[in-house]
Design a protein around this motif. Structure first.
Motif, PDB file in Angstrom:
ATOM      1  N   TYR A  30      -5.414  -8.623   5.125  1.00  0.00           N
ATOM      2  CA  TYR A  30      -4.735  -7.322   5.097  1.00  0.00           C
ATOM      3  C   TYR A  30      -3.500  -7.337   5.992  1.00  0.00           C
ATOM      4  O   TYR A  30      -2.408  -6.930   5.575  1.00  0.00           O
ATOM      5  N   ASP A  31      -3.668  -7.832   7.224  1.00  0.00           N
ATOM      6  CA  ASP A  31      -2.550  -7.853   8.178  1.00  0.00           C
ATOM      7  C   ASP A  31      -1.435  -8.790   7.704  1.00  0.00           C
ATOM      8  O   ASP A  31      -0.244  -8.469   7.836  1.00  0.00           O
ATOM      9  N   SER A  34       0.382  -7.346   4.657  1.00  0.00           N
ATOM     10  CA  SER A  34       1.193  -6.221   5.130  1.00  0.00           C
ATOM     11  C   SER A  34       2.468  -6.722   5.797  1.00  0.00           C
ATOM     12  O   SER A  34       3.571  -6.208   5.537  1.00  0.00           O
ATOM     13  N   LEU A  37       4.884  -8.192   3.149  1.00  0.00           N
ATOM     14  CA  LEU A  37       5.597  -7.168   2.384  1.00  0.00           C
ATOM     15  C   LEU A  37       6.692  -6.521   3.230  1.00  0.00           C
ATOM     16  O   LEU A  37       7.767  -6.180   2.714  1.00  0.00           O
ATOM     17  N   LYS A  38       6.457  -6.381   4.525  1.00  0.00           N
ATOM     18  CA  LYS A  38       7.470  -5.802   5.407  1.00  0.00           C
ATOM     19  C   LYS A  38       8.693  -6.703   5.538  1.00  0.00           C
ATOM     20  O   LYS A  38       9.809  -6.221   5.749  1.00  0.00           O
ATOM     21  N   SER A  55      -8.714  -6.879  -0.072  1.00  0.00           N
ATOM     22  CA  SER A  55      -7.793  -6.772   1.065  1.00  0.00           C
ATOM     23  C   SER A  55      -6.347  -6.813   0.593  1.00  0.00           C
ATOM     24  O   SER A  55      -5.494  -6.063   1.092  1.00  0.00           O
ATOM     25  N   ARG A  58      -5.560  -3.463  -1.004  1.00  0.00           N
ATOM     26  CA  ARG A  58      -5.439  -2.389  -0.006  1.00  0.00           C
ATOM     27  C   ARG A  58      -4.097  -2.474   0.722  1.00  0.00           C
ATOM     28  O   ARG A  58      -3.444  -1.451   0.963  1.00  0.00           O
ATOM     29  N   ALA A  59      -3.689  -3.686   1.070  1.00  0.00           N
ATOM     30  CA  ALA A  59      -2.406  -3.868   1.751  1.00  0.00           C
ATOM     31  C   ALA A  59      -1.250  -3.428   0.852  1.00  0.00           C
ATOM     32  O   ALA A  59      -0.286  -2.811   1.314  1.00  0.00           O
ATOM     33  N   ASN A  62      -1.126   0.399   0.595  1.00  0.00           N
ATOM     34  CA  ASN A  62      -0.722   1.050   1.843  1.00  0.00           C
ATOM     35  C   ASN A  62       0.682   0.672   2.298  1.00  0.00           C
ATOM     36  O   ASN A  62       1.159   1.159   3.325  1.00  0.00           O
ATOM     37  N   SER A  63       1.346  -0.215   1.552  1.00  0.00           N
ATOM     38  CA  SER A  63       2.628  -0.765   2.003  1.00  0.00           C
ATOM     39  C   SER A  63       3.817   0.163   1.798  1.00  0.00           C
ATOM     40  O   SER A  63       4.836   0.031   2.472  1.00  0.00           O
TER      41      SER A  63
END
Length: 267
Positions: A30-31, A34, A37-38, A55, A58-59, A62-63
């Motif tokens: 997940y981390d 995330s 994507l950032k 995971s 979910r990432a 939520n991105s």
């Protein structure tokens, strides 16, 4: 290279640099996704056997990144081939991102053609957009391709400077299929040796980059899409930063000479 995408034979565009999630646990995955994507990364590779499809999904959700900008690859394992429809639905449910950009057969196995034919139907049903294969080589492709209707859009194999597949890559491309490399840094237990190779270190120094960036750039210049894995945010950013330099023909030739035909996984 200019657009940082490859147009697949399915008609969709896929980024040429992505992120693999093999061996990442739930929170790590997940981390990492995330962070990826950032940094602007948009291609993510996962699989049923990695245990982290949920995971990844979910990432993504939520991105804040629009779904249509992200390209997700997942795979079904030979143990799932006998009930491929359920495997596809399970992956869609775990990811929970609406559709799957690409699904691969993880490696050859009993019932692989039948499983692929179920995936072909899933394309017709709008569940999957593109299909592909992982760990298929010349012999396997020669036997497989005449038995299916939708030509795979991608073949994903182990590719790194110590295992270059210089005969396999042209064969795949001749069929209009894109090539993607996993284990670009040699795989666990081999990364330190590969990235510490004196040839790669010298080339990296001349460009003011890292050996890892040289390896990724080498792949791109060979026409190979890459999906390096990492849980380190700095490495994730660094892996995306490979468009500010290019390798000369001489440097590409020096790296070609590193080929040992040394495969680091059994697939």
């Amino acid at each position: 290279m200019e657009h940082r995408n490859v147009r697949l034979n399915s008609g969709y565009d896929m980024p040429i640099i992505g992120m693999g999630t093999y061996a990442l646990s739930d929170k790590e995955c997940y981390d990492s996704v995330s962070a990826f994507l950032k940094t602007g990364g948009r291609l993510i590779d996962t699989a049923y056997m990695y245990g982290n499809e949920a995971s990844v999904g979910r990432a993504i959700r939520n991105s804040g990144v629009p779904r249509n900008e992200i390209f997700v690859i997942t795979k079904i394992y030979p143990s799932q081939f006998r009930n491929a429809k359920a495997a596809i639905d399970e992956a869609i449910g775990k990811l929970d991102i609406g559709y799957i950009d690409m699904m691969l057969l993880h490696h050859p196995g009993s019932g692989d053609v039948a499983a692929y034919q179920v995936m072909e139907q899933a394309v017709q049903d709008g569940k999957i957009r593109s299909l592909g294969l992982s760990n298929w080589y010349v012999k396997e492709l020669t036997e497989f391709l005449p038995q299916v209707d939708i030509t795979p859009a991608l073949v994903q194999n182990e590719i790194h400077p110590y295992y270059q597949e210089n005969d396999v890559i042209p064969f795949i491309k001749e069929h209009g299929i894109a090539v993607q490399g996993w284990y670009p840094f040699g795989g666990r237990g081999h990364t330190a040796e590969l990235l510490g190779d004196s040839t790669l270190v010298a080339i990296a120094k001349s460009h003011g980059v890292t050996s890892a960036q040289v390896v990724l750039r080498w792949n791109l210049q060979k026409g190979v899409v890459v999906i390096p894995g990492s849980s380190n945010p700095e490495h994730i950013r660094e892996n995306q930063d490979i468009f500010g330099f290019s390798l000369t023909d001489k440097e590409m030739s020096r790296i070609r000479q590193l080929d040992r035909d040394e495969k680091h996984d059994w697939y």
